[in-house]
Design an enzyme around this catalytic site. Structure first.
Site, PDB file in Angstrom:
ATOM      1  N   LYS A   1      -2.288  -8.243  -7.912  1.00 38.48           N
ATOM      2  CA  LYS A   1      -3.182  -8.022  -6.780  1.00 38.48           C
ATOM      3  C   LYS A   1      -2.635  -6.874  -5.942  1.00 38.48           C
ATOM      4  O   LYS A   1      -1.612  -7.005  -5.269  1.00 38.48           O
ATOM      5  CB  LYS A   1      -3.306  -9.250  -5.887  1.00 38.48           C
ATOM      6  CG  LYS A   1      -4.392  -9.080  -4.831  1.00 38.48           C
ATOM      7  CD  LYS A   1      -4.114  -9.793  -3.532  1.00 38.48           C
ATOM      8  CE  LYS A   1      -3.209  -9.024  -2.641  1.00 38.48           C
ATOM      9  NZ  LYS A   1      -3.854  -7.762  -2.132  1.00 38.48           N
ATOM     10  N   PRO A   2      -3.272  -5.713  -5.981  1.00 44.76           N
ATOM     11  CA  PRO A   2      -2.822  -4.587  -5.156  1.00 44.76           C
ATOM     12  C   PRO A   2      -3.234  -4.785  -3.703  1.00 44.76           C
ATOM     13  O   PRO A   2      -4.069  -5.648  -3.400  1.00 44.76           O
ATOM     14  CB  PRO A   2      -3.535  -3.394  -5.784  1.00 44.76           C
ATOM     15  CG  PRO A   2      -4.788  -3.965  -6.352  1.00 44.76           C
ATOM     16  CD  PRO A   2      -4.435  -5.354  -6.817  1.00 44.76           C
TER      17      PRO A   2
ATOM     18  N   GLU B   1      11.275  -3.278  12.280  1.00 54.22           N
ATOM     19  CA  GLU B   1      11.035  -2.180  11.341  1.00 54.22           C
ATOM     20  C   GLU B   1       9.873  -1.340  11.869  1.00 54.22           C
ATOM     21  O   GLU B   1       8.748  -1.810  11.975  1.00 54.22           O
ATOM     22  CB  GLU B   1      10.691  -2.787   9.985  1.00 54.22           C
ATOM     23  CG  GLU B   1      10.482  -1.814   8.871  1.00 54.22           C
ATOM     24  CD  GLU B   1      10.131  -2.528   7.578  1.00 54.22           C
ATOM     25  OE1 GLU B   1       9.349  -3.492   7.611  1.00 54.22           O
ATOM     26  OE2 GLU B   1      10.653  -2.116   6.529  1.00 54.22           O
TER      27      GLU B   1
ATOM     28  N   GLU C   1      10.791  -8.424  -2.704  1.00 57.33           N
ATOM     29  CA  GLU C   1      11.253  -7.130  -2.194  1.00 57.33           C
ATOM     30  C   GLU C   1      10.602  -6.973  -0.830  1.00 57.33           C
ATOM     31  O   GLU C   1       9.407  -6.664  -0.741  1.00 57.33           O
ATOM     32  CB  GLU C   1      10.824  -6.012  -3.141  1.00 57.33           C
ATOM     33  CG  GLU C   1      11.423  -6.092  -4.519  1.00 57.33           C
ATOM     34  CD  GLU C   1      12.902  -5.726  -4.549  1.00 57.33           C
ATOM     35  OE1 GLU C   1      13.534  -5.892  -5.584  1.00 57.33           O
ATOM     36  OE2 GLU C   1      13.417  -5.262  -3.506  1.00 57.33           O
ATOM     37  N   LEU C   2      11.354  -7.197   0.231  1.00 59.21           N
ATOM     38  CA  LEU C   2      10.723  -7.401   1.539  1.00 59.21           C
ATOM     39  C   LEU C   2      11.081  -6.286   2.523  1.00 59.21           C
ATOM     40  O   LEU C   2      11.400  -5.160   2.135  1.00 59.21           O
ATOM     41  CB  LEU C   2      11.121  -8.778   2.067  1.00 59.21           C
ATOM     42  CG  LEU C   2      10.790  -9.950   1.118  1.00 59.21           C
ATOM     43  CD1 LEU C   2      11.278 -11.264   1.683  1.00 59.21           C
ATOM     44  CD2 LEU C   2       9.302 -10.010   0.813  1.00 59.21           C
TER      45      LEU C   2
ATOM     46  N   TRP D   1       0.810  -1.223   0.000  1.00 61.75           N
ATOM     47  CA  TRP D   1       0.000   0.000   0.000  1.00 61.75           C
ATOM     48  C   TRP D   1       0.841   1.269   0.000  1.00 61.75           C
ATOM     49  O   TRP D   1       0.336   2.338  -0.282  1.00 61.75           O
ATOM     50  CB  TRP D   1      -0.913   0.034   1.223  1.00 61.75           C
ATOM     51  CG  TRP D   1      -0.185  -0.236   2.511  1.00 61.75           C
ATOM     52  CD1 TRP D   1      -0.123  -1.427   3.185  1.00 61.75           C
ATOM     53  CD2 TRP D   1       0.622   0.689   3.277  1.00 61.75           C
ATOM     54  NE1 TRP D   1       0.678  -1.299   4.309  1.00 61.75           N
ATOM     55  CE2 TRP D   1       1.133  -0.023   4.388  1.00 61.75           C
ATOM     56  CE3 TRP D   1       0.943   2.039   3.120  1.00 61.75           C
ATOM     57  CZ2 TRP D   1       1.955   0.575   5.345  1.00 61.75           C
ATOM     58  CZ3 TRP D   1       1.769   2.632   4.062  1.00 61.75           C
ATOM     59  CH2 TRP D   1       2.263   1.910   5.160  1.00 61.75           C
TER      60      TRP D   1
ATOM     61  N   GLY E   1       6.482  -6.517  -0.161  1.00 61.78           N
ATOM     62  CA  GLY E   1       5.718  -6.415   1.079  1.00 61.78           C
ATOM     63  C   GLY E   1       6.547  -6.892   2.242  1.00 61.78           C
ATOM     64  O   GLY E   1       7.790  -6.856   2.200  1.00 61.78           O
TER      65      GLY E   1
END
Ligand SMILES: NC(=O)c1ccc[n+]([C@@H]2O[C@H](COP(=O)([O-])OP(=O)(O)OC[C@H]3O[C@@H](n4cnc5c(N)ncnc54)[C@H](O)[C@@H]3O)[C@@H](O)[C@H]2O)c1
Ligand SMILES: O=C[C@H](O)CS(=O)(=O)O
Length: 490
Positions: free
Chosen positions: A188-189, A393, A264-265, A164, A242
């Site tokens: 899928k957004p 994080e 990409e985490l 998001w 995500g």
């Protein structure tokens, strides 16, 4: 339904159909008949009611993508490039509307949202150019009658699941290389921010992308959609951006068919200020690296390490600059930071600050939620490795300052994490710059800068921050297979 208030802000309201884009058809209803709500995180206002699509629509989209992909791959690179170039031109021509959609559904200030559109479009432009240059190899034979070649061919149907925080750019960064090399994509957004992805699909259709090549599945059943993508034998690759937690789930699910994966985490970026740094430059860099997107980026500085000799001076300069940042509705004039995306994100930021102060950190500015989903930009002095924000994080506008004495100590501290995405440091001694840059265990290192993201460079991480790279001359590789041809009897 799309809210009148949102549509009235747009020059082109047709950018927002209240539908999912499945196999080249705008479908206003989900197979289940269910709907879900999209809200503005600044105000809580309803922006849209969309069909809550899931497994059935994903299955149909994958089948359509598979049917369309072979012909798309048979197009010349120049023909595919022309479609992507038209998409780039359409994104730039509609940048103001695309930015409004981002600010409405994600909350970031409008100027920052427009910057995201330009950033996402830059990937489309880059891979429109790369599409014409997917070269193979001709190699010397290992025997006199042999001639060896390598072809680069598209992997086929690609699934994309996006977050998001950059609802436009994260999808653009995936669809551009995939389509450029001849793949098809089912996307899928994030359920919080589907509208930007749907607007991109509108523009891709207008750019002449053949039906079925791209589908955008709005819905709340991420787990179900992910399982379908990982289990469907027509799906050859999954690209995910995500959290590391979800990335692990997808890697496990894709393992059954040994699916090609790009991940990409999450991150936990160190930002290091050495005693020979230009302190004003370091403060400027920290403001960008920490507070861009309200601290909600995977490459945000999560730990700020300052060498003892300049710790107090840097802390004072940073606190003064941060205190001037205004937090509020992304559509309001002069707002630097928007809201957190949801209550869970707000609670996590508050919990990190409360844990830190309970363990001795001092609040120099900010520190307490200011109503709604807003949290003020915050600077904490006296941070220690015992605190949650050193290990987790934060994904919010909190800058914890850690003191260190030696280069060896700070390299150890900086690398003491399971993450390895971005890192930053400020120093002027060139021997130190080389030694520290080589010692940091991260996919990306910003040196005397807090802004490293560009379509021209390979974006990605090591360790549990992911695998693969997005953007740059390397970015197409994740969507290509190498095929070795051995010609005998020559
Ligand atoms: N490395 C990067 O480029 C990058 C970029 C943006 C965000 N992130 C990371 O993402 C996290 C925050 O973003 P987020 O909250 O959207 O992450 P998230 O992992 O919760 O969600 C990301 C996407 O995955 C979907 N999803 C959730 N559970 C799923 C499942 N079981 N199967 C399939 N899909 C599922 C969500 O609906 C969403 O579309 C942070 O950790 C941040 O560091 C990384
Ligand atoms: O957070 C996710 C994005 O990758 C951040 S950036 O805009 O690419 O730096």
């Amino acid at each position: 339904m799309i809210a009148t208030d949102l549509l009235s802000r747009l020059k082109d309201p047709t950018l927002l159909p209240a539908a999912g884009y499945v196999a080249g058809v705008w479908q206003t209803s989900a197979a289940t008949g269910a709907q879900f709500t999209v809200t503005n995180p600044s105000t809580g206002a309803v922006l849209a009611e969309l069909p809550d699509m899931g497994v059935a629509e994903t299955h149909a989209a994958i089948a359509a993508a598979h049917a369309a992909q072979a012909d798309w791959a048979a197009h010349t690179g120049k023909e595919r490039a022309a479609v992507l170039r038209r998409l780039f031109d359409l994104m730039m021509a509609n940048a103001d509307d695309l930015a409004i959609i981002i600010t409405a559904e994600m909350g970031k200030p409008l100027a920052e949202a427009r910057g995201e559109v330009v950033y996402g479009a830059a990937y489309v432009e880059w891979f429109a150019e790369e599409a014409k240059r997917i070269y193979g190899d001709v190699m010397p034979g290992h025997q006199r009658d042999k001639r060896l070649l390598v072809l680069k061919q598209p992997v086929g149907v690609v699934g994309a699941i996006t977050p998001w925080n950059f609802p436009n750019a994260m999808l653009a960064r995936k669809m551009a290389p995939a389509l450029a090399v001849g793949c098809a994509m089912v996307a899928k957004p994030a359920e919080q921010t589907p509208l930007s992805a749907l607007a991109l699909a509108v523009l891709a259709e207008r750019a002449g992308l053949p039906a079925g090549l791209l589908s955008v599945i709005p819905g709340t059943d991420g787990p179900g959609i992910g399982r379908e993508m990982c289990a469907n034998p027509l799906m050859r690759k999954l690209t995910f951006t995500g959290s590391t937690e979800v990335g692990r789930i997808l890697l496990r699910q894709g393992a059954d068919q040994v699916m090609k994966m790009s991940m990409e985490l999450g991150g936990n970026a160190p930002f290091i200020v050495f005693d020979d740094a230009d302190l004003d430059a370091a403060v400027e860099g920290a403001m960008i690296a920490k507070f861009r997107n309200n601290g909600q980026t995977c490459v945000c500085a999560n730990r700020i390490y300052v060498q003892a000799g300049v710790y107090d001076a840097f802390a004072a300069k940073l606190a003064t600059a941060v205190a001037a940042l205004t937090t509020g509705d992304g559509f309001a004039e002069g707002v630097a930071l928007g809201p957190m995306i949801d209550a869970d994100a707000l609670a996590k930021v508050q919990a990190h600050v409360s844990d830190a102060t309970a363990l001795g950190a001092e609040v120099l500015t900010g520190g307490t939620a200011s109503g709604g989903l807003f949290f003020p930009a915050t600077v904490l002095k006296g941070a220690t490795p015992a605190m949650r924000l050193a290990r987790e994080e934060t994904f919010g506008p909190v800058a914890p300052l850690f003191r260190f004495e030696t280069v060896e100590e700070v390299i150890r501290l900086a690398n003491e994490t399971e993450f390895g995405l971005a890192s930053y440091f400020y120093a002027r001694d060139m021997a130190r710059v080389w030694r520290v840059a080589e010692a940091l265990d991260y996919g990306m290192v910003g040196i005397n800068t807090g802004q490293i993201s560009t379509e021209t460079a390979p974006f990605g991480g090591v360790k549990q921050s992911g695998q693969g790279r997005e953007g740059s001359r390397y970015g197409a590789d994740d969507y290509l297979e190498l095929k070795y041809l051995c010609l005998g009897g020559i």
